[in-house]
Design a protein around this motif. Structure first.
Motif, PDB file in Angstrom:
ATOM      1  N   ALA A  38      26.224  56.299  38.245  1.00 25.20           N
ATOM      2  CA  ALA A  38      26.232  55.313  37.166  1.00 25.20           C
ATOM      3  C   ALA A  38      27.572  55.371  36.440  1.00 25.20           C
ATOM      4  O   ALA A  38      28.175  56.444  36.291  1.00 25.20           O
ATOM      5  CB  ALA A  38      25.081  55.570  36.194  1.00 25.20           C
ATOM      6  N   TYR A  39      28.014  54.214  35.992  1.00 22.38           N
ATOM      7  CA  TYR A  39      29.310  54.103  35.304  1.00 22.38           C
ATOM      8  C   TYR A  39      29.111  53.350  33.997  1.00 22.38           C
ATOM      9  O   TYR A  39      28.529  52.262  33.978  1.00 22.38           O
ATOM     10  CB  TYR A  39      30.311  53.330  36.155  1.00 22.38           C
ATOM     11  CG  TYR A  39      30.544  53.897  37.533  1.00 22.38           C
ATOM     12  CD1 TYR A  39      31.626  54.745  37.792  1.00 22.38           C
ATOM     13  CD2 TYR A  39      29.696  53.573  38.590  1.00 22.38           C
ATOM     14  CE1 TYR A  39      31.844  55.251  39.060  1.00 22.38           C
ATOM     15  CE2 TYR A  39      29.910  54.072  39.863  1.00 22.38           C
ATOM     16  CZ  TYR A  39      30.982  54.918  40.094  1.00 22.38           C
ATOM     17  OH  TYR A  39      31.198  55.423  41.353  1.00 22.38           O
ATOM     18  N   VAL A  40      29.607  53.914  32.896  1.00 19.40           N
ATOM     19  CA  VAL A  40      29.641  53.202  31.627  1.00 19.40           C
ATOM     20  C   VAL A  40      30.916  52.373  31.596  1.00 19.40           C
ATOM     21  O   VAL A  40      32.014  52.877  31.882  1.00 19.40           O
ATOM     22  CB  VAL A  40      29.604  54.179  30.432  1.00 19.40           C
ATOM     23  CG1 VAL A  40      29.869  53.440  29.125  1.00 19.40           C
ATOM     24  CG2 VAL A  40      28.264  54.891  30.363  1.00 19.40           C
ATOM     25  N   ILE A  59      26.262  49.344  31.740  1.00 19.69           N
ATOM     26  CA  ILE A  59      26.274  50.342  32.811  1.00 19.69           C
ATOM     27  C   ILE A  59      26.188  49.642  34.163  1.00 19.69           C
ATOM     28  O   ILE A  59      25.388  48.711  34.341  1.00 19.69           O
ATOM     29  CB  ILE A  59      25.110  51.337  32.656  1.00 19.69           C
ATOM     30  CG1 ILE A  59      25.338  52.211  31.414  1.00 19.69           C
ATOM     31  CG2 ILE A  59      24.955  52.214  33.902  1.00 19.69           C
ATOM     32  CD1 ILE A  59      24.242  53.230  31.164  1.00 19.69           C
ATOM     33  N   ILE A  60      27.011  50.081  35.089  1.00 22.76           N
ATOM     34  CA  ILE A  60      26.916  49.653  36.483  1.00 22.76           C
ATOM     35  C   ILE A  60      26.404  50.836  37.289  1.00 22.76           C
ATOM     36  O   ILE A  60      26.925  51.956  37.154  1.00 22.76           O
ATOM     37  CB  ILE A  60      28.281  49.180  37.024  1.00 22.76           C
ATOM     38  CG1 ILE A  60      28.670  47.853  36.367  1.00 22.76           C
ATOM     39  CG2 ILE A  60      28.243  49.024  38.532  1.00 22.76           C
ATOM     40  CD1 ILE A  60      30.004  47.299  36.837  1.00 22.76           C
ATOM     41  N   VAL A  61      25.372  50.607  38.093  1.00 23.20           N
ATOM     42  CA  VAL A  61      24.783  51.690  38.875  1.00 23.20           C
ATOM     43  C   VAL A  61      24.948  51.410  40.362  1.00 23.20           C
ATOM     44  O   VAL A  61      24.843  50.272  40.817  1.00 23.20           O
ATOM     45  CB  VAL A  61      23.281  51.894  38.548  1.00 23.20           C
ATOM     46  CG1 VAL A  61      23.103  52.323  37.111  1.00 23.20           C
ATOM     47  CG2 VAL A  61      22.477  50.640  38.826  1.00 23.20           C
ATOM     48  N   ASP A  62      25.210  52.470  41.095  1.00 26.88           N
ATOM     49  CA  ASP A  62      25.310  52.384  42.549  1.00 26.88           C
ATOM     50  C   ASP A  62      23.961  52.799  43.143  1.00 26.88           C
ATOM     51  O   ASP A  62      23.843  53.801  43.850  1.00 26.88           O
ATOM     52  CB  ASP A  62      26.442  53.299  43.035  1.00 26.88           C
ATOM     53  CG  ASP A  62      26.799  53.047  44.483  1.00 26.88           C
ATOM     54  OD1 ASP A  62      26.272  52.073  45.051  1.00 26.88           O
ATOM     55  OD2 ASP A  62      27.593  53.825  45.051  1.00 26.88           O
ATOM     56  N   VAL A  63      22.946  52.014  42.790  1.00 25.02           N
ATOM     57  CA  VAL A  63      21.557  52.262  43.199  1.00 25.02           C
ATOM     58  C   VAL A  63      20.963  50.922  43.618  1.00 25.02           C
ATOM     59  O   VAL A  63      21.250  49.894  42.995  1.00 25.02           O
ATOM     60  CB  VAL A  63      20.739  52.852  42.017  1.00 25.02           C
ATOM     61  CG1 VAL A  63      19.268  52.955  42.369  1.00 25.02           C
ATOM     62  CG2 VAL A  63      21.288  54.217  41.625  1.00 25.02           C
ATOM     63  N   ILE A  98      22.233  46.808  32.314  1.00 22.13           N
ATOM     64  CA  ILE A  98      22.439  47.526  33.575  1.00 22.13           C
ATOM     65  C   ILE A  98      22.633  46.528  34.705  1.00 22.13           C
ATOM     66  O   ILE A  98      21.878  45.557  34.849  1.00 22.13           O
ATOM     67  CB  ILE A  98      21.233  48.435  33.907  1.00 22.13           C
ATOM     68  CG1 ILE A  98      20.900  49.359  32.729  1.00 22.13           C
ATOM     69  CG2 ILE A  98      21.524  49.269  35.144  1.00 22.13           C
ATOM     70  CD1 ILE A  98      19.714  50.268  32.988  1.00 22.13           C
ATOM     71  N   TRP A  99      23.650  46.795  35.496  1.00 18.42           N
ATOM     72  CA  TRP A  99      23.935  45.971  36.663  1.00 18.42           C
ATOM     73  C   TRP A  99      23.957  46.842  37.908  1.00 18.42           C
ATOM     74  O   TRP A  99      24.615  47.887  37.924  1.00 18.42           O
ATOM     75  CB  TRP A  99      25.303  45.294  36.526  1.00 18.42           C
ATOM     76  CG  TRP A  99      25.385  44.295  35.430  1.00 18.42           C
ATOM     77  CD1 TRP A  99      25.646  44.530  34.110  1.00 18.42           C
ATOM     78  CD2 TRP A  99      25.187  42.882  35.546  1.00 18.42           C
ATOM     79  NE1 TRP A  99      25.629  43.360  33.409  1.00 18.42           N
ATOM     80  CE2 TRP A  99      25.361  42.324  34.262  1.00 18.42           C
ATOM     81  CE3 TRP A  99      24.895  42.044  36.617  1.00 18.42           C
ATOM     82  CZ2 TRP A  99      25.241  40.969  34.018  1.00 18.42           C
ATOM     83  CZ3 TRP A  99      24.777  40.679  36.379  1.00 18.42           C
ATOM     84  CH2 TRP A  99      24.952  40.157  35.091  1.00 18.42           C
ATOM     85  N   ASN A 100      23.225  46.434  38.905  1.00 17.29           N
ATOM     86  CA  ASN A 100      23.436  47.014  40.215  1.00 17.29           C
ATOM     87  C   ASN A 100      24.811  46.573  40.697  1.00 17.29           C
ATOM     88  O   ASN A 100      25.200  45.416  40.514  1.00 17.29           O
ATOM     89  CB  ASN A 100      22.337  46.519  41.171  1.00 17.29           C
ATOM     90  CG  ASN A 100      22.651  46.822  42.611  1.00 17.29           C
ATOM     91  OD1 ASN A 100      23.262  45.994  43.290  1.00 17.29           O
ATOM     92  ND2 ASN A 100      22.253  47.983  43.078  1.00 17.29           N
ATOM     93  N   ALA A 133      38.349  46.933  30.014  1.00 20.34           N
ATOM     94  CA  ALA A 133      38.423  47.619  31.310  1.00 20.34           C
ATOM     95  C   ALA A 133      38.512  49.129  31.142  1.00 20.34           C
ATOM     96  O   ALA A 133      39.468  49.779  31.596  1.00 20.34           O
ATOM     97  CB  ALA A 133      39.603  47.095  32.121  1.00 20.34           C
ATOM     98  N   LEU A 134      37.519  49.696  30.474  1.00 25.00           N
ATOM     99  CA  LEU A 134      37.380  51.148  30.373  1.00 25.00           C
ATOM    100  C   LEU A 134      36.138  51.537  31.160  1.00 25.00           C
ATOM    101  O   LEU A 134      35.078  50.940  30.990  1.00 25.00           O
ATOM    102  CB  LEU A 134      37.200  51.620  28.935  1.00 25.00           C
ATOM    103  CG  LEU A 134      38.154  51.166  27.843  1.00 25.00           C
ATOM    104  CD1 LEU A 134      37.745  49.827  27.274  1.00 25.00           C
ATOM    105  CD2 LEU A 134      38.189  52.200  26.712  1.00 25.00           C
ATOM    106  N   VAL A 135      36.258  52.546  31.998  1.00 25.30           N
ATOM    107  CA  VAL A 135      35.128  52.954  32.839  1.00 25.30           C
ATOM    108  C   VAL A 135      35.078  54.469  32.893  1.00 25.30           C
ATOM    109  O   VAL A 135      36.117  55.135  33.031  1.00 25.30           O
ATOM    110  CB  VAL A 135      35.265  52.406  34.277  1.00 25.30           C
ATOM    111  CG1 VAL A 135      34.012  52.734  35.092  1.00 25.30           C
ATOM    112  CG2 VAL A 135      35.521  50.906  34.277  1.00 25.30           C
ATOM    113  N   ILE A 136      33.858  55.022  32.802  1.00 16.31           N
ATOM    114  CA  ILE A 136      33.689  56.463  32.965  1.00 16.31           C
ATOM    115  C   ILE A 136      32.468  56.725  33.845  1.00 16.31           C
ATOM    116  O   ILE A 136      31.421  56.088  33.691  1.00 16.31           O
ATOM    117  CB  ILE A 136      33.574  57.190  31.604  1.00 16.31           C
ATOM    118  CG1 ILE A 136      33.563  58.713  31.798  1.00 16.31           C
ATOM    119  CG2 ILE A 136      32.382  56.713  30.798  1.00 16.31           C
ATOM    120  CD1 ILE A 136      33.838  59.502  30.519  1.00 16.31           C
ATOM    121  N   ASN A 137      32.619  57.632  34.778  1.00 14.27           N
ATOM    122  CA  ASN A 137      31.577  58.013  35.728  1.00 14.27           C
ATOM    123  C   ASN A 137      30.634  59.011  35.054  1.00 14.27           C
ATOM    124  O   ASN A 137      31.082  60.056  34.548  1.00 14.27           O
ATOM    125  CB  ASN A 137      32.247  58.640  36.960  1.00 14.27           C
ATOM    126  CG  ASN A 137      31.273  58.999  38.062  1.00 14.27           C
ATOM    127  OD1 ASN A 137      30.189  59.496  37.813  1.00 14.27           O
ATOM    128  ND2 ASN A 137      31.689  58.772  39.298  1.00 14.27           N
TER     129      ASN A 137
END
Length: 257
Positions: A38-40, A59-63, A98-100, A133-137
């Motif tokens: 997941a990424y914020v 949040i973007i999730v790789d699920v 939340i976005w897939n 465009a800030l992203v954290i894992n």
């Protein structure tokens, strides 16, 4: 730069973990982590950097999307799915969009290449404005601040992608226009040429579509965004006139105010 003054990974881990534990939502994230990453993205991370409180998280999730929805339902969270496929989850004092990753509009339409080996920076490049465009894992707390740093240093709002198809397919045109003027009003920034031409073209398209009512259309959309309420109709009209009279080349937008 601000990150020199504190350990972002450690501080964000504590900040996120403590708030999500207090909101009784951390077990949900642990379950998501079992299946993927997941990424914020955007404002929550930016507010943390700037020592501000935030109750909204993107949040973007790789699920897989079915698994994501099943997990949300198992926790009996209140949620809605919007017309673009995003999920708005409301729980206690927190709202989470939340976005897939497969449903993210930039990746779904193949407008930004998703590098499987570097999803963190792919997600950052998929953000519309550099300000966001800030992203954290949330697994290893690696992060990307490159484009936000460019905004801070230049005080210039830039659309990260140059291609017309990317900008034309973005589904939130009116919100993008309002956001640009809201940020200008709050931070006294300028627009890059890429942003300037986008705003000019899209305002022209709104005029073509709504005629004399295009300004009312912008006000109507603004009323759906409480955070933009400081952008009064008078200010909005002023910034539209300013955009029209900007001396960037090829400015042929006609704004009938």
């Amino acid at each position: 730069m601000y990150q020199e003054y504190f350990d972002i990974k450690k501080e964000f881990y504590n900040h996120f973990h403590n708030q999500m534990t207090n909101e009784n939502i951390m077990p949900f994230f642990y379950e998501i982590f079992v299946h993927g990453t997941a990424y914020v993205v955007g404002g929550y991370f930016r507010d943390f950097i700037n020592k501000k409180k935030s109750r909204d998280i993107d949040i973007i999730v790789d699920v897989k999307n079915d698994l994501l929805i099943e997990t949300i339902e198992n926790y009996k969270f209140n949620y809605k799915i919007n017309r673009h496929g995003g999920i708005k989850l409301t729980h206690n004092n927190i709202e989470i969009d939340i976005w897939n990753i497969d449903n993210n509009w930039a990746f779904k339409n193949n407008l930004v290449k998703l590098n499987e080996e570097d999803k963190l920076n792919s997600i950052a490049k998929g953000c519309f404005y550099n300000y966001d465009a800030l992203v954290i894992n949330l697994h290893n707390f690696s992060y990307s601040l490159r484009f936000y740093n460019e905004f801070i240093e230049s005080k210039k709002l830039n659309i990260l992608q140059e291609r017309s198809i990317y900008k034309n397919l973005n589904p939130t045109t009116e919100a993008n226009i309002l956001r640009a003027f809201f940020l200008k009003d709050n931070f006294n920034i300028s627009f890059s040429e890429n942003t300037f031409y986008y705003l000019s073209n899209k305002i022209g398209a709104l005029q073509d579509k709504f005629g004399e009512n295009y300004f009312n259309r912008l006000i109507e959309v603004k009323d759906n965004y409480p955070k933009y309420q400081s952008l009064t109709p008078e200010k909005l009209k002023m910034y539209l006139i300013e955009l029209k009279t900007n001396d960037l080349p090829n400015n042929q937008t006609l704004l009938n105010l």
